[in-house]
Structures are given as C-alpha cells and as structure tokens.
Design a protein around this motif. Structure first.
Motif, PDB file in Angstrom:
ATOM      1  N   PHE A 571       1.069  -1.317   0.049  1.00 46.11           N
ATOM      2  CA  PHE A 571       0.070   0.147   0.210  1.00 46.11           C
ATOM      3  C   PHE A 571       0.556   1.166  -0.045  1.00 46.11           C
ATOM      4  O   PHE A 571       1.297   1.266   0.870  1.00 46.11           O
ATOM      5  CB  PHE A 571      -0.761   0.249   1.529  1.00 46.11           C
ATOM      6  N   ARG A 572       0.769   1.622  -0.950  1.00 46.62           N
ATOM      7  CA  ARG A 572       1.520   3.605  -1.341  1.00 46.62           C
ATOM      8  C   ARG A 572       0.477   4.185  -0.107  1.00 46.62           C
ATOM      9  O   ARG A 572      -1.098   4.374  -0.995  1.00 46.62           O
ATOM     10  CB  ARG A 572       1.418   3.927  -2.343  1.00 46.62           C
ATOM     11  N   VAL A 573       0.937   5.122   0.476  1.00 50.66           N
ATOM     12  CA  VAL A 573       0.095   5.995   0.955  1.00 50.66           C
ATOM     13  C   VAL A 573      -0.197   7.279   0.312  1.00 50.66           C
ATOM     14  O   VAL A 573       0.375   8.081  -0.702  1.00 50.66           O
ATOM     15  CB  VAL A 573       0.951   6.632   2.704  1.00 50.66           C
ATOM     16  N   ALA A 574      -1.476   8.070   0.097  1.00 47.82           N
ATOM     17  CA  ALA A 574      -2.565   8.980  -1.074  1.00 47.82           C
ATOM     18  C   ALA A 574      -2.988   9.897  -0.097  1.00 47.82           C
ATOM     19  O   ALA A 574      -3.277   9.579   0.743  1.00 47.82           O
ATOM     20  CB  ALA A 574      -2.908   8.280  -1.912  1.00 47.82           C
ATOM     21  N   ASP A 587       4.283  12.278  -0.523  1.00 49.76           N
ATOM     22  CA  ASP A 587       5.320  13.391  -1.140  1.00 49.76           C
ATOM     23  C   ASP A 587       6.590  14.041  -0.057  1.00 49.76           C
ATOM     24  O   ASP A 587       6.012  15.379   0.811  1.00 49.76           O
ATOM     25  CB  ASP A 587       5.812  14.307  -2.167  1.00 49.76           C
ATOM     26  N   PRO A 588       7.075  13.108   1.347  1.00 49.74           N
ATOM     27  CA  PRO A 588       7.675  13.764   2.244  1.00 49.74           C
ATOM     28  C   PRO A 588       8.511  14.713   2.016  1.00 49.74           C
ATOM     29  O   PRO A 588       8.512  15.730   2.795  1.00 49.74           O
ATOM     30  CB  PRO A 588       8.467  12.794   2.895  1.00 49.74           C
ATOM     31  N   LYS A 591       5.881  17.866   2.238  1.00 50.27           N
ATOM     32  CA  LYS A 591       5.094  17.278   3.272  1.00 50.27           C
ATOM     33  C   LYS A 591       3.723  18.208   3.510  1.00 50.27           C
ATOM     34  O   LYS A 591       2.886  18.269   4.134  1.00 50.27           O
ATOM     35  CB  LYS A 591       5.512  16.997   4.408  1.00 50.27           C
ATOM     36  N   GLU A 592       4.311  19.386   3.239  1.00 56.73           N
ATOM     37  CA  GLU A 592       3.270  21.368   3.957  1.00 56.73           C
ATOM     38  C   GLU A 592       2.368  21.110   2.757  1.00 56.73           C
ATOM     39  O   GLU A 592       1.485  21.618   3.160  1.00 56.73           O
ATOM     40  CB  GLU A 592       4.504  21.763   4.210  1.00 56.73           C
ATOM     41  N   ASP A 593       2.224  20.444   1.935  1.00 56.05           N
ATOM     42  CA  ASP A 593       0.982  20.059   0.483  1.00 56.05           C
ATOM     43  C   ASP A 593       0.255  19.840   0.248  1.00 56.05           C
ATOM     44  O   ASP A 593      -0.889  19.429   0.078  1.00 56.05           O
ATOM     45  CB  ASP A 593       2.149  20.018  -0.730  1.00 56.05           C
ATOM     46  N   PHE A 594      -0.166  18.564   1.209  1.00 56.90           N
ATOM     47  CA  PHE A 594      -0.229  17.579   1.565  1.00 56.90           C
ATOM     48  C   PHE A 594      -1.347  17.336   2.831  1.00 56.90           C
ATOM     49  O   PHE A 594      -1.149  17.979   3.629  1.00 56.90           O
ATOM     50  CB  PHE A 594       0.589  15.754   1.040  1.00 56.90           C
ATOM     51  N   ASP A 595      -2.293  17.071   2.763  1.00 56.00           N
ATOM     52  CA  ASP A 595      -3.413  17.424   3.720  1.00 56.00           C
ATOM     53  C   ASP A 595      -4.625  15.290   3.582  1.00 56.00           C
ATOM     54  O   ASP A 595      -4.944  15.275   2.319  1.00 56.00           O
ATOM     55  CB  ASP A 595      -4.778  17.844   2.935  1.00 56.00           C
ATOM     56  N   PHE A 596      -4.218  15.150   4.939  1.00 57.45           N
ATOM     57  CA  PHE A 596      -4.947  13.411   5.130  1.00 57.45           C
ATOM     58  C   PHE A 596      -6.182  13.833   5.489  1.00 57.45           C
ATOM     59  O   PHE A 596      -6.450  14.040   6.837  1.00 57.45           O
ATOM     60  CB  PHE A 596      -4.044  12.995   6.261  1.00 57.45           C
TER      61      PHE A 596
END
Length: 638
Positions: A571-574, A587-588, A591-596
């Motif tokens: 599983f790749r984290v999206a 993309d670590p 990381k500031e661009d990603f909203d979980f």
C-alpha cells in the motif's frame, strides 16, 4: 551478509574468472589448495523473501541444449521475460554473450568446450544460489559436460533441469540466422556441431521441446509447465482446477431435501449462514464443512491446516458452528443434522463432532485481546458453549434477495469471468469503506505497473466485503452504489474491472484476518493482492488508538505460510495534494502540501452536507455517501 554484498561477491567472482589469461589446454593452471568454502549467513529462505515480488526461494538452473538455430535462446529469453513479468527473478545466460565476455579466450576444441561449460555452470550455480532462475542456452554437445553441469548443482542441492530443444539439423540449417551452417559447409568454421562435430543427444532430459511445429510461445509454456510441476514456480491460480463447491444438484438435491425434512434440526444465525456460503462456494477450500476439532486447533495455533499429502494450506481464522448445551444434548447421538435458517433447511451436516468452545482461548489467539467491547468477540461471547463440526451438503445456492445477489459471484464464476476477459493477471482490492480517489490512484497505478511488466490484460477484482460488519460501518448497499458511481465516472476503468461481493463476515482480527482475506481471493483466481494500511483493524475498545499495528498486515502477508503463490502489492500512502488539487502519493519532501483527510473528517463533511476538496472523490460517489450520512442525521434528530 547483505543482499548487496552477495551481489557484489557474484560480480567479483565473474571478474576474477575474466581476468585469468588461461590457455586452451589449461594444464598450466595453478590449482589453489589453501581455500575452503565460506558458509553464508543468509539462508535461501530469507533470500527468497528478499528477491522478487513473488515470494519463496526459486533459485535453480534450466539448461537448454541443442543444435545452433534450434531455438534455445529464443525460448530462454521469452521465458525470462515471462518470469520477470510475474515477479520471479530470472536471467538468461546465452552462449554468444558469454563468449564475448567471460569466455572470450576460449575456442571450440573439446577441451575449450568443456571449460566453457564448466565456467558457465559455476556462474549459473551462483545465480541459482542467490535465488535467481538461471536460464542457460548452450549447444553443449557432449553428454559428459552436461552431466558435469548437473553435478555442480547437485553438490549444492540446487535444482538443475535439462531441456533438450530437439530441432532436426535440416530445420536448424534452413534457419541459419547467423550464416554459420553455410560457413561450416564451406570449411570456414572447423568443429561446428552437426557438421564436423558430433552432437550427443541427451538420453534422459527433463523435457524435450520440438520447435519444428511449435511457436516460441507454445515451447515456452511447455517449460513453464515443467517449472510448475517441479514446484520451482507457483502455478497460476487462474489455470488451476476449478474450486470444489459443496452444493448438491439434480437427483442428489431432491433426495437430500426429503432427508433434511426428517432429520433433527439446528437453527443457525445470519452470520452462520454467511460462513455456510463461504464454505459452499469454495472460498475456504479445501475445507469441506464446519471445522472439526483437529482443524480448529491447527487454525487457532498455526494459522494453517496440513493436508493428508503434507501440503500446508493457509487458514488463519476458524470457521466453526457454535451451539448451546441444550442443542448439543439433543443432537450428539445423531449421524446427520439439518441446518436451517428462519425455518428453511439450507444444509445437511454429516457425522457431527462436538467439542468445547473455549472462548477465552479463541479470543486471545484469534484477536490478541479478550474484551467484549470488541464487536465480534461480543458476538462469540453471546453464542453457544459448544462447537459442532462435520462435512456439509448444501441444499442449493444461498441467496439474500436484497437486490445485490448479481454481484455475489462465486470463486468459479469469477474464474470464468477472468478467462472471458482474457486476463493474464488478476489483482484484488479488499475494502469495507467507500472508495476515494486515493484508493483509485493505488488501483490504477497497480494496473499501470503490471502493463509495464509485460502483462497484456491485467484485471482488477474490486471486492468489497459483504458479510456482517459492525454497526458504524457503511452498509453494503450504500457501498455498492458508491462503487458503481466511481466506475460510471471513469475514475476506475470499468472495462478492466470486475465488481463483486465477498460474502465473508468481518471479524476485525487484524493481521490474522488479513491472511484469510488474501487466501480467499487466491481461491477466486487472483494472483496479486493489494493490502492497505491497517487492514482488518479497528480502534482499541478500551483506550482508543489502533488495536493492531497498521504495518503488520502487509508484513505478515509477506511471510504467511500457504500464500507464497500470491504476490503482495504494498500500500502506498496517498493524500490530498493541495498544490495540484487532487489525490496523489505522499511526497515527504513537500509534506506541507498534503492534507490527510481522515475518515472522521470525511463523515463530518458528509453529515453536514458539505463538499470535500475537489478531486478527493468522484462527485456522484460523494453524493451517494453524503445522502446516506444525512439520512442518519435526520433519523437521529427525529
């Protein structure tokens, strides 16, 4: 020793051989007497887990022998491509390639030919010992040289298969792609096999391939079958025999229905009926009924069952039938019992075996916890104190009449569907939640990777769990409608997807249950399985947080006995990429661009009628989910 160091040792060994300026007679070589074999610290079993995506140690050598132009290299290279596409490490060692490098100082005298084969056999042995399938295509005209190559492998307990590519000399000469036969006939090449050099045919090869009237693909598949028969590579689950089902048909069904009406009755629950369907349709094959005590103990303690022939079959969860002490007293002297649901006979259980249902032992081993706050544990606790096992005869297909039976395809129906679609790879995705675009990204990326590996028609088995789930999970009809909306919008390619329902109840047993989910899909013909984050997990019933380590499901699947034929797709984290406005792999470095977007947040948005960020989920699929949660809110307010 690390895998990288092992590979470097292989390179160093080859370079050492290449650096030696040996003459054609070799009688001047100084034989070292002060060396001894160095034992490796990495076992072949561990190496098999590290190399390739299809787990298990595959190290062996296939030796193709025959005239020049027989088709040895064509078959070997086609086989190499096929194996690598299936995640099995393989490498073709070709005579011409070897003679332009490693053995460029050798000619074609009998002595040179012998040394050529000896060096190649030693290199192939190293490849095989590292877990790679070495595919050697050499004329190797002398039987004693081929026997030497086999002996080199036998001394190291490595499989060696001799394949005689038996193409008539006249056919080889008519092909003459390299123009060698013409040169040999004209006297330009001395000692050419078949013209001025004898070829000693193998007396007892492992396989004879006649390419005169076969395509390369047909010849290659014959070698594949040999590798499967020898247990070197796993059999394709799609090509295996049909899964045995436990349904009665025809006259047997008519007679059994009459018998069932007269037998003592044992009422079963809806969850029991779901497990009965699992057994009847072959998801749990080779089980032939609810587990007897010896099967139950193997499952509980070993997560697998050993067959009479010694074969180990993964079966990580008990499939048992509980009953009360009163029913046990009434039925314990019966030779057969009718199982009925809501007054309707559904199966006959033969030669019943009764044994104690030691619930705490089962909780601790199956779930790793003993707390009635766990929903499936609560259900077991409220069930009977005895278990009854025995072979079952199922009285016709099990239908639920909920408008979704058309999606409840059996393993055999799925296998037939895959064949009709021309699938050469089937990758399964198990889910019990709605599909967002992160899930879809993982599935489409897997499809893309399989195409890049050489598969022509990979097919996705989109396989939501359709049995019992805990109360706060999204109901099955809502999930199916949501999945259909995803397919309709083209987020997933409908032409490459089969949407079907997996009828198993959900147990929330973490890595133990994940093995069951994978094994069942393998029975349905899948050969790849996408495992997600925290599969079959849930919050801890006392202090919250993950009950199981979210990483362990995938890790366990890579080691589980009886599942080596199944390739595990990690599983790749999206997450939601705010920079691009879509779901993307995390993309670590930014990381500031990603909203979980958590499940809790998603449910909150749906209940309030708000929209998620654009690109998070297909709009019509979100509408299905939002309307469901708003209906719950309206019911709660009323």
């Amino acid at each position: 020793m690390s895998l990288q160091k092992r590979q470097q040792k292989l390179i160093d060994t080859i370079e050492q051989i290449k650096s030696q300026e040996w003459g054609p007679k070799f009688n001047c070589i100084q034989v070292a007497t002060n060396v001894r074999e160095q034992k490796h610290q990495v076992s072949r079993a561990k190496r098999g887990m590290a190399i390739g995506s299809t787990r298990g140690f595959r190290g062996s050598t296939v030796w193709f022998t025959g005239f020049s132009g027989a088709g040895k290299t064509s078959i070997a290279f086609a086989l190499e491509a096929l194996l690598v596409s299936k995640g099995i490490p393989a490498y073709g060692l070709d005579g011409d390639n070897i003679r332009t490098g490693l053995n460029k100082n050798l000619g074609f005298s009998k002595e040179d030919r012998e040394e050529n084969i000896r060096r190649v056999a030693e290199v192939a042995k190293l490849f095989a010992d590292s877990g790679v399938l070495a595919l050697c295509s050499f004329v190797s005209p002398f039987a004693e040289d081929r026997d030497m190559a086999r002996r080199i492998h036998k001394e190291c307990d490595l499989p060696f298969l001799e394949v005689f590519v038996d193409t008539p000399l006249a056919v080889c000469e008519s092909r003459d792609v390299k123009g060698l036969y013409k040169k040999a006939r004209d006297g330009q090449i001395k000692g050419f096999t078949g013209i001025t050099q004898e070829y000693e045919k193998p007396e007892n090869p492992d396989l004879i391939v006649k390419t005169e009237n076969e395509t390369i693909e047909e010849s290659t598949l014959r070698v594949v079958q040999l590798l499967e028969e020898k247990g070197i590579i796993p059999r394709s689950s799609q090509d295996s025999d049909r899964v045995p089902e436990l349904f009665l048909t025809g006259n047997r069904l008519s007679h059994a229905l009459e018998e069932a009406a007269a037998l003592p009755k044992l009422p079963i629950t809806n969850v029991d009926l779901q497990w009965l369907q699992i057994l009847a349709e072959g998801w749990a094959a080779p089980l032939k009924g609810f587990m007897r005590e010896f099967e139950y103990l193997q499952t509980l303690h070993f997560n697998c069952i050993t067959q009479p022939d010694g074969t180990v079959v993964n079966q990580s969860v008990p499939i048992v039938l509980a009953l009360t002490s009163n029913y046990k007293s009434r039925l314990e002297n019966c030779s057969a019992i009718t199982l009925e649901r809501a007054g309707r006979p559904v199966a006959i259980l033969r030669n019943p075996e009764f044994f104690p249902h030691r619930k705490e032992e089962r909780y601790c081993r199956q779930f790793g916890i003993c707390n009635p706050g766990h929903p499936y544990i609560k259900m077991i606790e409220e069930g009977g104190d005895w278990l009854v096992g025995g072979n079952i005869e199922v009285l016709g297909p099990i239908k639920w009449d909920d408008g979704l039976d058309e999606y409840r395809l059996t393993p055999n129906q799925l296998r037939d569907a895959f064949r009709q679609m021309g699938a050469d790879a089937v990758f399964a995705f198990q889910l019990r939640n709605p599909i967002h675009n992160g899930h879809a990204l993982l599935m489409t990326d897997t499809h893309k990777q399989l195409l890049e590996r050489g598969f022509k028609r990979p097919v996705l088995l989109l396989h939501p769990l359709g049995g019992w789930t805990k109360d706060d999970d999204v109901p099955l009809p809502v999930r199916i409608n949501q999945h259909l909306a995803v397919l309709k919008e083209g987020v997933l390619q409908a032409e490459n997807t089969i949407l079907a329902i997996f009828p198993s109840p959900m147990m929330y047993a973490g890595p133990t249950e994940v093995q069951w989910h994978a094994k069942a899909r393998m029975n349905a013909g899948a050969n790849l399985y996408i495992v997600g984050r925290d599969p079959a997990g849930m919050p801890h019933p006392i202090h919250g947080g993950d009950l199981y380590d979210p990483r362990h499901g995938a890790q366990v699947l890579k080691m589980a006995p009886g599942l080596l034929e199944l390739e595990i797709v990690p599983f790749r984290v999206a997450a939601y990429d705010t920079a691009s406005g879509r779901m993307d792999f995390f993309d670590p470095t930014r990381k500031e661009d990603f909203d979980f977007i958590s499940g809790t947040r998603m449910r909150g948005l749906a209940r309030s009628g708000k929209e998620p960020p654009s690109g998070f989920m297909a709009p019509s699929a979100w509408k299905v989910l939002s309307e469901y949660y708003q209906s719950l809110k309206a019911m709660a307010e009323n």
